[in-house]
Each structure stands twice: as C-alpha cells, then as structure tokens.
Design a protein around this motif. Structure first.
Motif, PDB file in Angstrom:
ATOM      1  N   VAL A  69       0.839  -1.196   0.000  1.00  0.00           N
ATOM      2  CA  VAL A  69       0.000   0.000   0.000  1.00  0.00           C
ATOM      3  C   VAL A  69       0.880   1.254   0.000  1.00  0.00           C
ATOM      4  O   VAL A  69       0.621   2.211  -0.755  1.00  0.00           O
ATOM      5  CB  VAL A  69      -0.934   0.008   1.227  1.00  0.00           C
ATOM      6  CG1 VAL A  69      -1.636   1.358   1.355  1.00  0.00           C
ATOM      7  CG2 VAL A  69      -1.974  -1.098   1.115  1.00  0.00           C
ATOM      8  N   LEU A  70       1.924   1.262   0.825  1.00  0.00           N
ATOM      9  CA  LEU A  70       2.837   2.409   0.852  1.00  0.00           C
ATOM     10  C   LEU A  70       3.510   2.582  -0.500  1.00  0.00           C
ATOM     11  O   LEU A  70       3.668   3.704  -0.992  1.00  0.00           O
ATOM     12  CB  LEU A  70       3.884   2.206   1.952  1.00  0.00           C
ATOM     13  CG  LEU A  70       4.922   3.319   2.122  1.00  0.00           C
ATOM     14  CD1 LEU A  70       4.247   4.647   2.448  1.00  0.00           C
ATOM     15  CD2 LEU A  70       5.918   2.951   3.214  1.00  0.00           C
ATOM     16  N   LEU A  71       3.913   1.477  -1.113  1.00  0.00           N
ATOM     17  CA  LEU A  71       4.555   1.513  -2.430  1.00  0.00           C
ATOM     18  C   LEU A  71       3.640   2.129  -3.474  1.00  0.00           C
ATOM     19  O   LEU A  71       4.105   2.806  -4.400  1.00  0.00           O
ATOM     20  CB  LEU A  71       4.915   0.082  -2.845  1.00  0.00           C
ATOM     21  CG  LEU A  71       5.997  -0.124  -3.894  1.00  0.00           C
ATOM     22  CD1 LEU A  71       7.344   0.267  -3.334  1.00  0.00           C
ATOM     23  CD2 LEU A  71       6.022  -1.576  -4.331  1.00  0.00           C
ATOM     24  N   GLY A  72       2.335   1.905  -3.314  1.00  0.00           N
ATOM     25  CA  GLY A  72       1.390   2.408  -4.295  1.00  0.00           C
ATOM     26  C   GLY A  72       0.923   3.827  -4.074  1.00  0.00           C
ATOM     27  O   GLY A  72       0.190   4.371  -4.914  1.00  0.00           O
ATOM     28  N   CYS A  73       1.310   4.460  -2.963  1.00  0.00           N
ATOM     29  CA  CYS A  73       0.868   5.834  -2.687  1.00  0.00           C
ATOM     30  C   CYS A  73       1.407   6.795  -3.736  1.00  0.00           C
ATOM     31  O   CYS A  73       2.614   6.848  -3.994  1.00  0.00           O
ATOM     32  CB  CYS A  73       1.309   6.263  -1.295  1.00  0.00           C
ATOM     33  SG  CYS A  73       0.344   5.526   0.039  1.00  0.00           S
ATOM     34  N   VAL A  74       0.522   7.580  -4.313  1.00  0.00           N
ATOM     35  CA  VAL A  74       0.907   8.484  -5.395  1.00  0.00           C
ATOM     36  C   VAL A  74       1.947   9.505  -4.925  1.00  0.00           C
ATOM     37  O   VAL A  74       2.890   9.830  -5.641  1.00  0.00           O
ATOM     38  CB  VAL A  74      -0.345   9.192  -5.948  1.00  0.00           C
ATOM     39  CG1 VAL A  74       0.035  10.219  -7.003  1.00  0.00           C
ATOM     40  CG2 VAL A  74      -1.322   8.166  -6.515  1.00  0.00           C
ATOM     41  N   GLY A  75       1.797  10.006  -3.700  1.00  0.00           N
ATOM     42  CA  GLY A  75       2.681  11.058  -3.219  1.00  0.00           C
ATOM     43  C   GLY A  75       4.108  10.621  -2.991  1.00  0.00           C
ATOM     44  O   GLY A  75       5.026  11.451  -2.957  1.00  0.00           O
ATOM     45  N   LEU A  76       4.337   9.321  -2.822  1.00  0.00           N
ATOM     46  CA  LEU A  76       5.689   8.831  -2.568  1.00  0.00           C
ATOM     47  C   LEU A  76       6.478   8.637  -3.847  1.00  0.00           C
ATOM     48  O   LEU A  76       7.707   8.595  -3.806  1.00  0.00           O
ATOM     49  CB  LEU A  76       5.614   7.505  -1.796  1.00  0.00           C
ATOM     50  CG  LEU A  76       6.933   6.868  -1.357  1.00  0.00           C
ATOM     51  CD1 LEU A  76       7.665   7.754  -0.361  1.00  0.00           C
ATOM     52  CD2 LEU A  76       6.697   5.485  -0.763  1.00  0.00           C
ATOM     53  N   LEU A  77       5.811   8.546  -4.992  1.00  0.00           N
ATOM     54  CA  LEU A  77       6.450   8.081  -6.213  1.00  0.00           C
ATOM     55  C   LEU A  77       7.641   8.939  -6.624  1.00  0.00           C
ATOM     56  O   LEU A  77       8.767   8.435  -6.760  1.00  0.00           O
ATOM     57  CB  LEU A  77       5.422   8.032  -7.349  1.00  0.00           C
ATOM     58  CG  LEU A  77       5.921   7.463  -8.671  1.00  0.00           C
ATOM     59  CD1 LEU A  77       6.371   6.029  -8.508  1.00  0.00           C
ATOM     60  CD2 LEU A  77       4.849   7.564  -9.749  1.00  0.00           C
ATOM     61  N   VAL A  78       7.432  10.220  -6.821  1.00  0.00           N
ATOM     62  CA  VAL A  78       8.527  11.085  -7.278  1.00  0.00           C
ATOM     63  C   VAL A  78       9.454  11.432  -6.123  1.00  0.00           C
ATOM     64  O   VAL A  78      10.684  11.333  -6.245  1.00  0.00           O
ATOM     65  CB  VAL A  78       7.963  12.370  -7.921  1.00  0.00           C
ATOM     66  CG1 VAL A  78       9.099  13.314  -8.300  1.00  0.00           C
ATOM     67  CG2 VAL A  78       7.133  12.018  -9.151  1.00  0.00           C
ATOM     68  N   ARG A  79       8.886  11.828  -4.987  1.00  0.00           N
ATOM     69  CA  ARG A  79       9.708  12.248  -3.852  1.00  0.00           C
ATOM     70  C   ARG A  79      10.591  11.119  -3.333  1.00  0.00           C
ATOM     71  O   ARG A  79      11.694  11.361  -2.848  1.00  0.00           O
ATOM     72  CB  ARG A  79       8.808  12.767  -2.730  1.00  0.00           C
ATOM     73  CG  ARG A  79       8.092  14.062  -3.073  1.00  0.00           C
ATOM     74  CD  ARG A  79       9.060  15.163  -3.409  1.00  0.00           C
ATOM     75  NE  ARG A  79       8.419  16.466  -3.505  1.00  0.00           N
ATOM     76  CZ  ARG A  79       9.074  17.604  -3.722  1.00  0.00           C
ATOM     77  NH1 ARG A  79      10.389  17.579  -3.892  1.00  0.00           N
ATOM     78  NH2 ARG A  79       8.438  18.744  -3.781  1.00  0.00           N
ATOM     79  N   GLY A  80      10.114   9.892  -3.434  1.00  0.00           N
ATOM     80  CA  GLY A  80      10.904   8.768  -2.955  1.00  0.00           C
ATOM     81  C   GLY A  80      12.120   8.472  -3.791  1.00  0.00           C
ATOM     82  O   GLY A  80      12.981   7.684  -3.380  1.00  0.00           O
ATOM     83  N   HIS A  81      12.240   9.094  -4.952  1.00  0.00           N
ATOM     84  CA  HIS A  81      13.389   8.883  -5.829  1.00  0.00           C
ATOM     85  C   HIS A  81      14.284  10.110  -5.924  1.00  0.00           C
ATOM     86  O   HIS A  81      15.253  10.103  -6.695  1.00  0.00           O
ATOM     87  CB  HIS A  81      12.919   8.505  -7.235  1.00  0.00           C
ATOM     88  CG  HIS A  81      12.266   7.157  -7.304  1.00  0.00           C
ATOM     89  ND1 HIS A  81      10.912   6.963  -7.066  1.00  0.00           N
ATOM     90  CD2 HIS A  81      12.772   5.925  -7.567  1.00  0.00           C
ATOM     91  CE1 HIS A  81      10.622   5.688  -7.199  1.00  0.00           C
ATOM     92  NE2 HIS A  81      11.724   5.033  -7.497  1.00  0.00           N
ATOM     93  N   GLU A  82      13.977  11.143  -5.185  1.00  0.00           N
ATOM     94  CA  GLU A  82      14.772  12.370  -5.260  1.00  0.00           C
ATOM     95  C   GLU A  82      15.880  12.377  -4.217  1.00  0.00           C
ATOM     96  O   GLU A  82      15.775  11.734  -3.165  1.00  0.00           O
ATOM     97  CB  GLU A  82      13.874  13.595  -5.059  1.00  0.00           C
ATOM     98  CG  GLU A  82      12.972  13.870  -6.230  1.00  0.00           C
ATOM     99  CD  GLU A  82      12.191  15.162  -6.058  1.00  0.00           C
ATOM    100  OE1 GLU A  82      11.966  15.839  -7.070  1.00  0.00           O
ATOM    101  OE2 GLU A  82      11.802  15.475  -4.923  1.00  0.00           O
TER     102      GLU A  82
END
Length: 549
Positions: free
Chosen positions: A133-146
């Motif tokens: 579920v955390l992996l699928g959160c839209v808000g984490l997608l870009v920020r989690g790779h910065e």
C-alpha cells in the motif's frame, strides 16, 4: 482432527516465501528506476547535492555549506550518508547519481520497517500488504526517488513507529530502534521528528494497554539511545560557531514552524486537506474502511491506537505549521499504510474489484500513452503529439537508447503477465495497483528520462554560461541567485558566486536571476554580455554583466 503433513507444510512455506519474494521484487522494481541516469533536478535535488558536494570535497560535516556559504536549513545526516555513498560508488557512477542511491537505501529501509510495524501490530501477512500500500501511494512516487533529506526523515519515522509497536513485547530492542529512529529524524530535519514522536509516545499513555512496565522501559532505553544523536552534532556546531547554531536552532526550526522567520511558502490552512486525497491514494480509503469495519472497539486495540494517534499528531503539526509543501506530508503516509494493511482483506469484493479495475485501466492507458509519445519522439508520428512534446521541451534531441527501450519492454511484459495470469481478489487489487504505478514509473524513467532531464537540469544552461565567460576575471558576484543555481554553478564549473556586498564590490562579473521580464538596470558601469535560461522554463531567466574598465 486433520494433521498437517510434511508436504503440506512445505507447500505453505513455499507459498509464503513466494509472496515475500514477489513483494521484494516489486519493491526493487519500484525503487531502482530513476535513481541514476540524470542530472540533479531543480529545485530540491540541486541544492541538496550542493551540500553533499561540499562534504565530498572538504570532509567537513559540521557546518552544512552550499557553494561556499553556510546553509543551516537542515542538519547533515542525509548529506553525510550521501557523501559516503558518492565516494563509494563514484568510480562506477557520476558523483550525483552515486549520491542519489542514498534515497533508494532510505526508502527501502522505510518499506521494511513499515512492513515490520504492521506485522507486529496486525499479525502475519499484514506487513507485506502495508508495504505494498505504501509503495502504491501516489505522493511517494517522485519524492521517494529524489536526492532529498526527507527520505532519511521518512526512514527515521518508520523506525520510531516500529520501536513503539515493538515496545509492548520486546522493550529493550524497541527502545534502541525507537531512539535510533528519532535520532535519524532529528539529524535529517531538526526538531520535527522528536516533537511528533514525543507527542505520540505521551498520548499513547491515555490508553490502558500502553500503561505497562514494558512500555516505560522501552521509553527509558529510547532516551538513552537518542542522546548521542541529539548532542554530538549540535555540540560540534556550537563549538564551531554559536551564531550558526542559533541560526539553525532558532531560525530554521522554531522560526520556520511558527512563522516569525518568514521562511518558506505560506499557503492557506486547508492546503493539506486538499493535498492528502491524491497524495495518500489509495492508502486513505482502505484505512478508513478498516476503521469503519473495526468500529468503536478499535479504540481499545494497540493495533489501531498507535497508527491513529500518529496520524492525528502528524496532521495537527502539519496544519499548525506556518509553511506547507506536499513533501512535508510524507510521514503521514506511514500510519495510513499500516491501517490500510489491516483493512485490505476486509474490503468488500465490489470495492476491491473497483480499485483493481481502476488501476488496470488507468495504468494501462497511461502506459499506452507513454509508448505512443515515445514513438512520436522517435519517428515524428503522430505529428500533433510530436509537436506538443517538442513544444514543452524545445531543447530536447531524440536519441534511441537500446538498453532503456529493452528495460521498458520488460516492465511492460511483466506487468501484462502479472495482471492477466491470476484471478481477482482483495490482495490482488493491491498488488496490481503497486505493479501499475511501478510500470508507469519504469516507463517514465526509461523512455522519457532524457526528455524530463532536459527540462529539470541546469547542465546545458551552465555550459552555455561557461562558454561566454571572459578569459580572465576576478570573481563573479550574484544578485537574486537561488540556492539550486549557486550549487550547480559550483558543481559544473567550480564558480563560487559572491553575495556578500563587501566582497561583491571587488567582482568584475555579475550574474542576475529574475523572471522573464526585461533585463535589470544596473548602471552605466555594467554591460550585458549574456542572457539565457533553461529551455522551456517560463519563470527563470539569467543575465551576465561585465564591469566596464
């Protein structure tokens, strides 16, 4: 009474481990793309790497320094970790790519700790669901790779919540994990992590299950474990410069939060209430259903008490802060993912099917559009789409990259196999959503990465600036030049711009940053020798002036 045979036990063991392998493989497929292969992106990555670059060059970790000037906005934990990662992997990767691997490490740690927290609170199998579920959160997608310090803060929160969850069963280990998590958060972004976790720890005492000896023992151990994190760097900073210590502690912690320092954006108070519906999707509706299904009795269970208290404390702190950005909301995803991990199995079949089909249609159409857009960039067909692509990034030059296309094709095929080979179920809906968002990110960071990099990087503009520099000059003064731009000038061409008025007077070059308006008027002693901007950027423009002799 039936007995479990060795064959059936082996089968159950294999199935459980196969599920874990699937989650790990999906997590790696989500984390790895986007960590390498592009320049530091504006704005957050650019200035963050400037701080990392200083540590790589000088080894000084006490005073965070950006382009030759102290930058006391955040403590140095992330920058130190990124500098160590950059030194370790820079023989294989560009320095900025090697440094960015640190974010992948912290996000991986966050997923593991969130899964462990959900398993501890909710039982076997729930940890995998919470991680998905955390992996699928839209808000984490870009920020989690910065390359940003918020990834280290998120890992610190995840460790702290796991420590709290573990405290009722294994207090000593829980205290060490809790203290370490708070310490990581403190050395990543200051007082926000100790403040939030401290409030959560105190408010849990309102509930009877937490008023036990083990919990108090865990808090005592956590206090001992966190003290080195709280004392070593602040003491070293104070010894170096009391003024810089106060700038960090008073201005960039208390001043930023309460607003008297007038730092950061000041949106309306409802900013996070407007942001969270998309930012925390699909965690929040599943978490809400889990609470509805549990009813009032959920308030008597530690499995619900910890994530609920954490959610409301984080939300209250965010709403009461004087400035707001969506990246600040990353920690609120953790309690929502934990609650959602316990609610997936209880979803009604219709709701799970709706989420499943919504994800399949959304990500399937998006993947098709990304492939079509890539074809347009390579071939010029369809013409209108090609025109639009190059209008948004006029400096982009298309290039066929075999490895990137092969990886994109593998992602697409594996997604098609994953979503078509298995039947529909509640858990499959969460798996398919995480796989869909992974597919989207995989295509963006393979087929479209050069196009995105053209619009987010300062490298081309700095190269143009460097080409017009006179053969000899004393120094470069700057006016209204932002932190990301100063950092990239230092990294790409080794220029430390002077902002101090006394030192700037001695400079014979002046770099001015502004909007798209007419050039600034500086007086007759200056003549303009260059102006430029990042291609396609409608907001930033730069002018270089030379002092007349």
């Amino acid at each position: 009474m039936s007995q479990t045979t060795p064959v059936s036990r082996f089968r159950l063991f294999f199935i459980e481990h196969a599920k874990l392998v699937l989650v790990v493989a999906l997590s790696l497929a989500w984390i790895i793309p986007g960590l390498v292969g592009h320049e530091p992106w504006k704005p957050d990555e650019a200035y963050s790497f400037g701080l990392v670059y200083h540590i790589v060059q000088t080894g000084d970790w006490v005073v965070p320094t950006l382009a030759g000037e102290p930058f006391m906005e955040k403590p140095p934990f992330y920058y130190i970790a990124a500098a160590l990662m950059a030194k370790a992997f820079s023989p294989l990767l560009p320095l900025h790519d090697a440094a960015r691997l640190t974010s992948g490490l912290f996000i991986g740690l966050t997923l593991i700790l969130t899964g462990l927290t959900a398993r501890e609170l909710l039982g076997r199998g729930k940890g995998r669901l919470a991680a998905l579920v955390l992996l699928g959160c839209v808000g984490l997608l870009v920020r989690g790779h910065e390359m940003i310090t918020d990834t280290a803060l998120l890992a610190g929160f995840a460790a702290a919540f796991y420590g709290l969850a573990l405290s009722l069963r294994r207090p000593v280990l829980a205290g060490v994990v809790l203290g370490t998590g708070v310490g990581m958060g403190f050395l990543s972004k200051g007082l926000i992590a100790p403040g939030i976790v401290g409030l959560v720890a105190v408010l849990l005492l309102l509930f009877k299950p937490w008023r036990v000896r083990n919990y108090f023992l865990a808090l005592a151990v956590a206090l001992a474990a966190v003290l080195p994190w709280l004392l070593v760097w602040p003491y070293a900073l104070y010894q170096r410069s009391p003024a810089l210590f106060m700038e960090w502690f008073w201005t960039n912690n208390l001043g930023r939060y309460f607003g008297f320092a007038q730092l950061g954006p000041t949106p309306d108070r409802g900013y996070y209430l407007e942001t969270l519906p998309w930012f925390a999707w699909p965690a929040w509706p599943i978490a809400l259903w889990a609470l509805w299904r549990a009813g009032v009795k959920s308030l008597n269970q530690p499995a619900f008490q910890l994530p609920l208290v954490a959610f409301f404390v984080i939300l209250a702190v965010l709403l009461s802060a004087s400035d707001a950005r969506e990246v600040y909301a990353l920690p609120i995803l953790l309690p929502l993912a934990i609650l959602a991990g316990g609610g997936v199995d209880g979803l009604r079949r219709g709701a799970a099917s709706a989420l499943d089909w919504f994800g399949l249609m959304t990500f399937g159409l998006f993947a098709g559009f990304l492939w079509l857009g890539w074809v347009a960039m390579m071939t010029g067909w369809p013409a209108k789409l090609t025109e639009r692509v190059y209008h948004l990034q006029p400096a982009y030059v298309s290039e066929f990259k075999t490895f990137a296309v092969a990886v994109a094709a593998v992602y697409t095929v594996l997604w098609l196999v994953l979503v078509s080979r298995f039947g529909r179920s509640n858990r499959r809906a969460v798996v398919n959503w995480a796989a869909g968002i992974t597919l989207m990110w995989g295509l963006l960071t393979t087929l479209w990465l050069p196009w995105i990099d053209t619009g987010k990087s300062y490298k081309a503009m700095v190269a143009e600036f460097k080409a017009v520099l006179p053969p000899s000059y004393d120094c470069v003064a700057s006016q209204s030049l932002g932190e990301p731009q100063r950092a990239m000038l230092h990294y790409y061409v080794g220029i430390l711009t002077q902002r101090d008025p006394a030192k700037a007077k001695e400079c014979d070059l002046l770099l001015v940053q502004g909007g798209r308006e007419s050039p600034p008027k500086l007086g007759k002693q200056w003549r303009q020798i260059w102006d430029g901007a990042r291609p396609g950027d409608r907001y930033e423009h730069f002018w270089l002036f030379q002092k007349k002799r």
